[in-house]
Design an enzyme around this catalytic site. Structure first.
Site, PDB file in Angstrom:
ATOM      1  CG  PHE A 136      -3.769  -1.977  -1.678  1.00 13.75           C
ATOM      2  CD1 PHE A 136      -4.722  -1.638  -1.187  1.00 13.75           C
ATOM      3  CD2 PHE A 136      -3.315  -1.192  -2.914  1.00 13.75           C
ATOM      4  CE1 PHE A 136      -5.983  -1.391  -1.651  1.00 13.75           C
ATOM      5  CE2 PHE A 136      -4.656  -0.853  -3.597  1.00 13.75           C
ATOM      6  CZ  PHE A 136      -5.775  -0.462  -2.616  1.00 13.75           C
ATOM      7  CB  ALA A 188      -7.649   4.296  12.980  1.00 13.28           C
ATOM      8  NE  ARG A 206     -16.004   3.553  20.837  1.00 15.85           N
ATOM      9  CZ  ARG A 206     -15.874   4.721  20.750  1.00 15.85           C
ATOM     10  NH1 ARG A 206     -14.741   5.526  21.695  1.00 15.85           N
ATOM     11  NH2 ARG A 206     -16.917   6.292  20.459  1.00 15.85           N
ATOM     12  CG  ASN A 254     -17.650   7.079  10.180  1.00 14.66           C
ATOM     13  OD1 ASN A 254     -17.834   5.369   9.201  1.00 14.66           O
ATOM     14  ND2 ASN A 254     -17.370   7.915   9.186  1.00 14.66           N
ATOM     15  N   PRO A 255     -18.619   3.417  11.764  1.00 16.56           N
ATOM     16  CG  PRO A 255     -20.559   2.180  12.774  1.00 16.56           C
ATOM     17  CD  PRO A 255     -19.370   3.546  12.096  1.00 16.56           C
ATOM     18  CD  GLN A 286      -9.843   0.701   5.755  1.00 18.65           C
ATOM     19  OE1 GLN A 286      -9.215   0.264   4.803  1.00 18.65           O
ATOM     20  NE2 GLN A 286      -9.017   1.285   6.851  1.00 18.65           N
ATOM     21  CE  LYS A 312     -10.110  -6.835  18.683  1.00 18.19           C
ATOM     22  NZ  LYS A 312      -9.974  -8.165  19.039  1.00 18.19           N
ATOM     23  N   GLY A 325      -8.006  -2.044   8.298  1.00 20.03           N
ATOM     24  CA  GLY A 325      -7.525  -2.166   7.325  1.00 20.03           C
ATOM     25  C   GLY A 325      -6.788  -3.506   6.283  1.00 20.03           C
ATOM     26  CD  GLU A 326      -1.867  -4.174   7.261  1.00 21.64           C
ATOM     27  OE1 GLU A 326      -1.717  -5.444   6.386  1.00 21.64           O
ATOM     28  OE2 GLU A 326      -2.182  -2.960   7.049  1.00 21.64           O
TER      29      GLU A 326
END
Ligand SMILES: Cc1cc2nc3c(=O)[nH]c(=O)nc-3n(C[C@H](O)[C@H](O)[C@H](O)COP(=O)(O)OP(=O)(O)OC[C@H]3O[C@@H](n4cnc5c(N)ncnc54)[C@H](O)[C@@H]3O)c2cc1C
Ligand code: SF4
Lengths: 770, 327
Positions: free
Chosen positions: A253, A523, A660, A663-664, A670, A733, A736-737
């Protein structure tokens, strides 16, 4: 010695309900590292079993400000099993290392144990013993005496003052104060966020081992190359002499990106003793051994016309930093881009307090910034008397209001629409306190969030091996966000093999270099590098197949071939059809290797070193013609007990634009993780300080509350992103955040709708509502 | 390294004898004791493990009441069908306590003996002043962080809150603790801090809790435990109420009422003033709310814990009214 070696086939496949094959990019492949973690087979950094391992335990200051007068270590030294007690006097100093921008450091020694105390919980000594228990017992016997001086404990301290202006944070256009003064509708309010902590499950710690002038460090890390650089500089050894190994990371984190003073202590102890040394922080030490999110204060003033069209935003922010370190939590980051305004002014100061230097925690800057502006815009909606969603659309920024550049993509309007539809926002009764269920006041709140697309250059090695399998290597890491999985998908799709046949190796600084896993950039960077490397490996493979006289395709005189499912054939399906392994055998090769490197071709070795070991080469998100951000809208329902003031989140629908999705399934988890953390931030999390001592007293996971399952309702996330070619090679784009940004204000807004009480001071605990 | 010896007791008598020796402590589930040893608060020289003693984990329930062995696990008692039907409040205190993992380890005897969560008590290396730990050393909490501290039953020496849930229900229903032969009301077992906060229980060296006994009653059968807290699970009470009620044949007049508070006092806190004020009264929201205010008579706050004085009566009133609805 374990290196991470994850074979996709060991895990269950995700379903491919959206029609995309689970194992190609965009498919819902399940985490390939999942089974190892669930079964306990995953070996974390400090679980390495080494011969001759000694154990170090830290002793921390019990005052917030002053000097160490004396350390009496005699009893500790005489205690069973003790090998050495390190104090500021007995530890051999290191060299000061550069910061994460790579700024050349001052040429002075660095002592990771403090004589001058600037916060409570600072490392002052360390005991190294044969066993952990012996070290713990002896550490309790180290007697430290101090000359105490007055401290400034927090932003509310009378002695804190206004702090230091950070000019780089100033953003201004138009004449905001004048436009505010002239505006017919005006609001002004102050918003506060407390000190918060990353609280990863896996505490910080490391094992350091020297072999001559070569150092190996097993340590959970979000940035192997950056940390290796720091260790190398501390010990004045070449970068190549330091090897960082970070097999799995139990949550970071933001807190595991830098080498910290406890790492310096352990590595120095290992060198002094000539033995590998292990040091793991206790849970309480994780509250002072490195920084959580800085406490912040903001005032947001907005002036609008009578219809609610913004004329001016004036924003002032303050965050705390430490006495001798500098942390700026950019509080105007969302304020300056979320809404169109002709006049704007944002300034920020930082205030020095007796704390460890604060650090990065999920969406640093954007997160508290959004709490200010997204609460204020909600207040404005009530002031004008229009729907909180409507005011956001009315002031929608069609371009970046600050740089005046076009958005690369901004699916925020779509996010509002999709979220509102799914949530049933149209059924909201506008008045506060107008929805209830028995004793429960019900409130619906909305807020938007954003996070810039941070970009960097990357590197990866892809090999096609004799058995037809594909190997990917990179010194990047997977702390749960899914790097192993998406890189396997990328390589599989690009080369034309099944994901089962891809082995991804990460977490060792000997592999192809990688920059920080932070700011949601990894990523995008790594899928770009892997697809480039894999494309070049594929080209070599096809080239061999066409041109090598021993190849079965040689006679075909084709100019290209198709590789799919690990087999090679001609595009029209005439001619031979052989496996990759068979082809390699026929041409007498045992492997094909390619390096994918997205750095500009004329980059020097120095550029490369800088790119991977500092953040100085990151590409600005507003570079060129576009302004690049991820966006989201959260719709949240809360239930507030009218007698008890307890707030429970009962429904969350969030629509997010991360471009895009590689991996959905992983992106969704996340986002949900971010939303859950946002619920904690809104309702529970706060470092509680004893202001007499400058000490955080809830420094454990029983007292520092993070949400439990019972606090979390079903969360629905909707992807509204479209591929963004300006943001990354494959169109993604950041993920995670983003999810956490805007959750706290959405909850605060829902609480206002439920109760008519505006809480501007996180967390929203029950005493603020009864 | 701090060495200690470990002794596995073979009989209740042996356990009692061993635990009477200086520096010896009984070890049951260990969820309090090991935790406190890690904080440096408990420094046992001998651990007397009682978990292998036979027959101390029995749960027996009939019309007269329930007897629960000291080694019964919190989780088992919470799930026990007869406890759930005859003493719903007891089951509710247990399943709302701690976490599933802790409830599977922790025993009823150990539960009664759990210590305060006062952060100053739990951090001897940073805070040397704590009268509960070191009589006469002072109290670090007063003037410090007090959000979780008690508002009832405090003294100048100590304001630490008793954090347990189960004992709150036990005092409401006149439960008795068995210390071998000696029996005493749970209400008498817990001591006020007064000038000796280090002494929390009326238990003597050489004594051990063997069981608790809860008399059956109509009020216990119609009872509930309402626990209010910041986090929905795995947290101690901000304020809680164990309430039992028996009404007359008219279904509205209160014949018997039991009320005890948790999370707000230095010990489990029976609110007899509320009981007395409502006995014989008709169950009506206004009456109940007014009477519930008596629960915090004499409460003293220390700043940040002031909200407990507001909160506790509301919790009591809600719990009573909720039971009333099921009439
Ligand atoms: C994170 C956390 C959260 C918690 N949350 C809650 C909560 O929400 N509500 C709640 O009520 N409790 C809560 N607890 C406390 C928990 O219920 C107690 O730790 C547990 O009940 C203690 O039982 P044990 O068997 O583990 O006792 P032990 O730890 O073995 O013993 C505790 C003490 O009792 C003594 N002892 C044990 N058995 C006997 C006996 N038979 N006779 C005399 N003395 C004895 C021991 O010597 C020791 O001093 C929590 C605990 C933790 C760690
Ligand atoms: S309140 Fe009691 S337990 Fe807490 S510090 Fe004071 S004396 Fe110790």
């Amino acid at each position: 010695m374990t290196v991470h070696n994850i074979r996709v086939g060991e895990s269950k496949r995700g379903d491919a309900s959206d029609g995309t094959l689970a194992e190609s990019v965009g498919g819902r492949l399940s985490r390939v590292d999942g089974p190892a973690k669930i079964t306990g087979a995953a070996r974390y950094a400090v679980e390495q079993q080494l011969e001759g391992l000694a154990h170090a335990v830290l002793v921390e200051s019990t005052i917030a400000s002053g000097k160490v007068r004396a350390i009496d270590a005699a009893t500790a030294e005489a205690s069973p099993g003790v090998l050495r007690v390190l104090t500021p006097d007995t530890i051999i100093s290191l060299r000061t290392a550069s910061d994460w921008f790579g700024t050349p450091p001052p040429d002075k020694p660095y002592c990771p144990l403090a004589r001058d105390i600037t916060f409570c919980g600072q490392h002052v000594a360390a005991v190294v013993a044969e066993t952990f228990e012996q070290a713990v017992a002896a550490a309790a016997l180290v007697k430290v005496s101090y000359d105490e001086t007055p401290s400034i404990v927090d932003l509310d301290d009378g002695k804190a003052g206004d702090g230091i202006p950070i000019d780089a944070m100033t953003k201004e256009w138009g004449d905001a104060p004048a436009a505010f003064a002239a505006a017919p509708v005006r609001i002004c309010a102050a918003y506060n966020t407390p000190r918060e902590y990353q609280a990863p499950m896996e505490p910080h710690g490391l094992i350091a081992r020297w072999e001559g002038e070569h150092l190996t460090v097993w340590e959970p890390s979000q940035w192997l190359d950056g940390m290796a650089r720091t260790y190398a500089e501390w010990f004045a050894v070449p970068f190549g002499n330091v090897r960082l190994v970070s097999p799995y990371i139990g949550g970071g984190f933001g807190s595991k990106a830098l080498a910290l003073s406890h790492g310096a202590v352990a590595a120095r102890a290992a060198k002094m003793l000539g033995r590998p040394v292990k040091l793991v922080m206790t849970r309480p030490q994780t509250f002072t051994g490195y920084g959580g999110r800085a406490a912040t204060r903001q005032t947001v003033t907005i002036g609008t016309d009578r219809e609610g069209v913004i004329q001016s935003i004036v924003h002032r922010g303050v965050n705390e930093t430490s006495v001798d370190g500098m942390w700026v939590e950019p509080l105007g980051s969302v304020t300056s881009i979320m809404y169109a305004t002709p006049n704007f002014s944002s300034k920020q100061n930082v205030v020095r307090v007796n704390s460890v230097v604060p650090g990065a925690m999920r969406a640093p800057g954007e997160n508290p910034s959004a709490f200010g502006i997204e609460s204020a815009i909600d207040e404005l909606a009530y002031e004008i008397g229009i729907d909180p969603l409507e005011i956001r659309l009315k002031n929608y920024a069609e371009q970046d209001p600050h740089t005046r550049k076009a958005w690369s993509t901004r699916q925020l309007r779509e996010a509002f629409a999709a979220g509102a539809e799914r949530f049933g926002w149209a059924r909201r009764s506008p008045k506060p306190r107008s929805m209830r269920d028995g004793n429960q006041l019900i409130g619906w709140g909305v807020a938007a969030g954003t996070y810039p697309v941070r970009r960097a250059y990357g590197e990866a090695v892809v090999r096609i091996l004799a058995d037809g399998s594909v190997e990917v290597e990179s010194s990047s890491i997977d702390m749960g966000q899914g790097t192993y999985t998406i890189l396997a998908q990328t390589a599989a799709e690009t080369v034309g093999v099944r994901a089962d046949d891809v082995v991804v190796k990460l977490g060792d600084s000997r592999f192809a270099r990688a920059g920080v896993a932070g700011g949601s950039r990894l990523a995008g960077v790594m899928t770009g590098a892997v697809s480039k490397a894999a494309t070049s490996a594929l080209d070599q493979l096809v080239g061999l197949a066409i041109s090598d006289p021993r190849s079965p395709f040689h006679a075909l005189q084709a100019n290209t071939l198709v590789v799919a499912n690990g087999r090679i054939g001609s595009p029209r399906g005439d001619g031979p059809d052989v496996s990759i392994a068979e082809l390699l055998k026929s041409v007498g090769r045992d492997r094909i290797e390619a390096t994918g490197d997205t750095m500009p071709a004329n980059s020097t070795a120095e550029d490369r070193y800088k790119n991977y070991t500092t953040i100085a080469m990151a590409l600005p998100h507003t570079e060129g013609d576009y302004s690049r951000y991820s966006w989201c809208a959260h719709f949240i329902e809360v239930r507030v007990d009218e007698d008890f003031g307890t707030v429970r989140v009962s429904r969350v629908v969030s629509a997010l634009d991360s471009g895009r999705l590689y991996n959905p399934k992983l992106a969704e988890s996340q986002w949900k993780g971010g939303i859950i953390m946002g619920i904690g931030q809104a309702l529970l999390e706060e470092g509680i300080m004893d202001r007499r001592h400058g000490r955080i007293v809830n420094n454990n996971l029983a007292d520092y509350l993070v949400p439990t399952n019972a606090d979390i309702p079903d969360i629905e996330v909707i992807s509204v992103g479209i591929p963004d070619p300006h943001s990354s090679a494959l169109g993604g784009k950041g993920v995670g955040e983003l999810g956490i940004v805007g959750v706290a204000p959405a909850i605060a807004n829902a609480v206002f709708h439920a109760t008519g009480k505006r809480v501007r001071d996180l967390p929203i605990t029950l005493e603020k509502l009864i | 390294m701090r060495d200690f010896s470990y002794l596995r007791a073979t009989s209740t008598d042996a356990a009692r004898r061993a635990a009477a020796l200086p520096g010896a402590m009984l070890l049951a589930g260990g969820t309090t004791l090991i935790d406190l040893a890690k904080c440096g608060v408990a420094e046992p020289e001998t651990l007397v493990d009682i978990t292998h003693l036979k027959g101390l984990d029995r749960i027996a329930v009939d019309e007269r009441g329930a007897t629960i062995g000291a080694l019964a696990k919190m989780g088992h008692v919470a799930d026990h069908a007869d406890i759930k039907s005859r003493f719903p409040a007891i089951s509710e205190t247990l399943w709302q306590a701690a976490s599933a993992q802790i409830r599977n380890m922790a025993t009823i005897g150990g539960n009664l003996m759990q210590r305060t969560r006062c952060p100053y008590f739990r951090d001897p290396s940073n805070f040397s002043a704590c009268n509960k730990r070191e009589p006469g050393s002072g109290c670090s909490a007063i003037g410090g962080v007090t959000r979780g501290h008690a508002v009832l039953g405090t003294s100048e020496a100590c304001i630490a809150m008793y954090p347990g849930d189960l004992a709150t229900a036990l005092v409401a229903f006149d439960a008795v603790v068995h210390l071998g032969e000696r029996k005493l009301l749970v209400d008498d077992f817990f001591l006020l801090p007064a000038t000796t906060p280090d002494r929390e229980h009326a238990i003597e060296p050489g004594e051990m809790i063997t069981a608790i006994e809860i008399p059956g009653s109509a009020a216990a059968r119609r009872s509930t435990y309402l626990k209010i807290r910041d986090r929905q699970s795995y947290e101690f009470a901000a304020a809680s109420a164990a309430v039992g009620i028996e009404v007359e044949a008219d279904g509205r007049t209160i014949r018997d009422l039991r009320v005890a508070l948790g999370g707000v006092a230095t010990r489990p806190w029976r609110a007899r003033a509320v009981e007395d004020a409502l006995r014989g009264k008709v169950l009506e929201p206004e009456t109940v709310r007014a009477a519930s205010l008596l629960a915090v008579e004499g409460a003293v706050d220390h700043g940040a814990n002031h909200y407990k004085i507001e909160l506790a009566p509301r919790v009591v009133a809600r719990a009573i009214l909720k039971l009333g609805e099921t009439a």
